[in-house]
Design an enzyme around this catalytic site. Sequence first.
Site, PDB file in Angstrom:
ATOM      1  N   GLU A  71     167.807  45.431   1.453  1.00 26.91           N
ATOM      2  CA  GLU A  71     168.351  46.749   1.754  1.00 26.91           C
ATOM      3  C   GLU A  71     167.259  47.800   1.563  1.00 26.91           C
ATOM      4  O   GLU A  71     166.445  47.713   0.631  1.00 26.91           O
ATOM      5  CB  GLU A  71     169.536  47.037   0.837  1.00 26.91           C
ATOM      6  CG  GLU A  71     170.378  48.227   1.249  1.00 26.91           C
ATOM      7  CD  GLU A  71     171.709  48.268   0.495  1.00 26.91           C
ATOM      8  OE1 GLU A  71     172.458  47.266   0.554  1.00 26.91           O
ATOM      9  OE2 GLU A  71     171.985  49.282  -0.155  1.00 26.91           O
TER      10      GLU A  71
ATOM     11  N   ASP B  81     167.272  51.998   1.436  1.00 26.59           N
ATOM     12  CA  ASP B  81     168.277  53.057   1.341  1.00 26.59           C
ATOM     13  C   ASP B  81     167.718  54.464   1.384  1.00 26.59           C
ATOM     14  O   ASP B  81     166.699  54.766   0.741  1.00 26.59           O
ATOM     15  CB  ASP B  81     169.039  52.950   0.010  1.00 26.59           C
ATOM     16  CG  ASP B  81     169.863  51.692  -0.099  1.00 26.59           C
ATOM     17  OD1 ASP B  81     170.331  51.189   0.930  1.00 26.59           O
ATOM     18  OD2 ASP B  81     170.048  51.217  -1.234  1.00 26.59           O
TER      19      ASP B  81
ATOM     20  N   GLU C 179     169.961  57.637   0.203  1.00 26.13           N
ATOM     21  CA  GLU C 179     171.278  57.941  -0.353  1.00 26.13           C
ATOM     22  C   GLU C 179     171.273  59.362  -0.920  1.00 26.13           C
ATOM     23  O   GLU C 179     170.373  59.735  -1.667  1.00 26.13           O
ATOM     24  CB  GLU C 179     171.630  56.948  -1.468  1.00 26.13           C
ATOM     25  CG  GLU C 179     171.663  55.505  -0.987  1.00 26.13           C
ATOM     26  CD  GLU C 179     171.789  54.508  -2.137  1.00 26.13           C
ATOM     27  OE1 GLU C 179     172.605  53.582  -2.013  1.00 26.13           O
ATOM     28  OE2 GLU C 179     171.064  54.667  -3.136  1.00 26.13           O
TER      29      GLU C 179
END
Length: 294
Positions: A113, A115, A117
């Site tokens: 992953e 990210d 955010e």
Amino acid sequence: MALFLFLLLILMTPSSSRADWPPSPGYRPSSKFRTMNFYEGFRNLWGPQHQGLDQNAVTIWLDRTSGSGFKSVRSFRSGYFGASIKLQPGYTAGVITTFYLSNNEAHPGFHDEVDIEFLGTTFGKPYTLQTNVYIRGSGDGNIVGREMKFHLWFDPTQDFHHYAILWSPKEIIFLVDDVPIRRYPRKSDATFPVRPMWLYGSIWDASSWATEDGKYKADYRYQPFVGRYTNFQASGCSAYAPLWCRSVSASPLRSGGLTQQQHTAMRWVQTHHMVYNYCMDPKRNHALTPECWG
């Protein structure tokens, strides 16, 4: 005399207020890739009743009943992935708005992953932009996060700003309005994602950790919590592209990396606006993050 007083006032102005915007990176990768409409590249993943499309701007929202998320139609093994995003003002503690790459559905419990955010906040405090990289992680407590966090040099609730991830076989670069804020180089196969990933966006309740380590929770008196996305970009080598497909770059250097001017802009951001670096956290077990010192 008036000119003298004006110059004296400038010299007495604190450096933090003069250095409130990053130097130009000199190169704008977002201008090199075409934008696409939402339904050309994405589909709703969950919470369809909490998603709306208006003039190619996708709105997703969280209330007491549900959040929402979307996913790219194609998977990629490298590329440039961007979107212009506008966040909800006011009390948003516990709420997380995301734009990220993942293969969690293809490799549950053992996924990669990358990210971007946005961690919600309380009145009078800025959003935190968290960047993160997971390598063959799991949700069972064994996941190793590689977080770097920033307080932006602008208010992300006032207008759309462009956020992007450049993922190539050599590096991952996070960009805000074309300014590189973080470069994560490939130092070994064990610390770099190499399996195909899809592009996602979502908004959901992460009260257990999102705001000051869970101190402040989502308060649904302020619902709905809204995230708006537009100017989608997803260009690169799909998972099924020929092996000769050439990875894209975040700089004019075809070999990848950043120019000196881009490095200068990135150093400015990390000096003035970075609020957390996992490599500098003495509470972390750095035997699990060898890329910090390698």
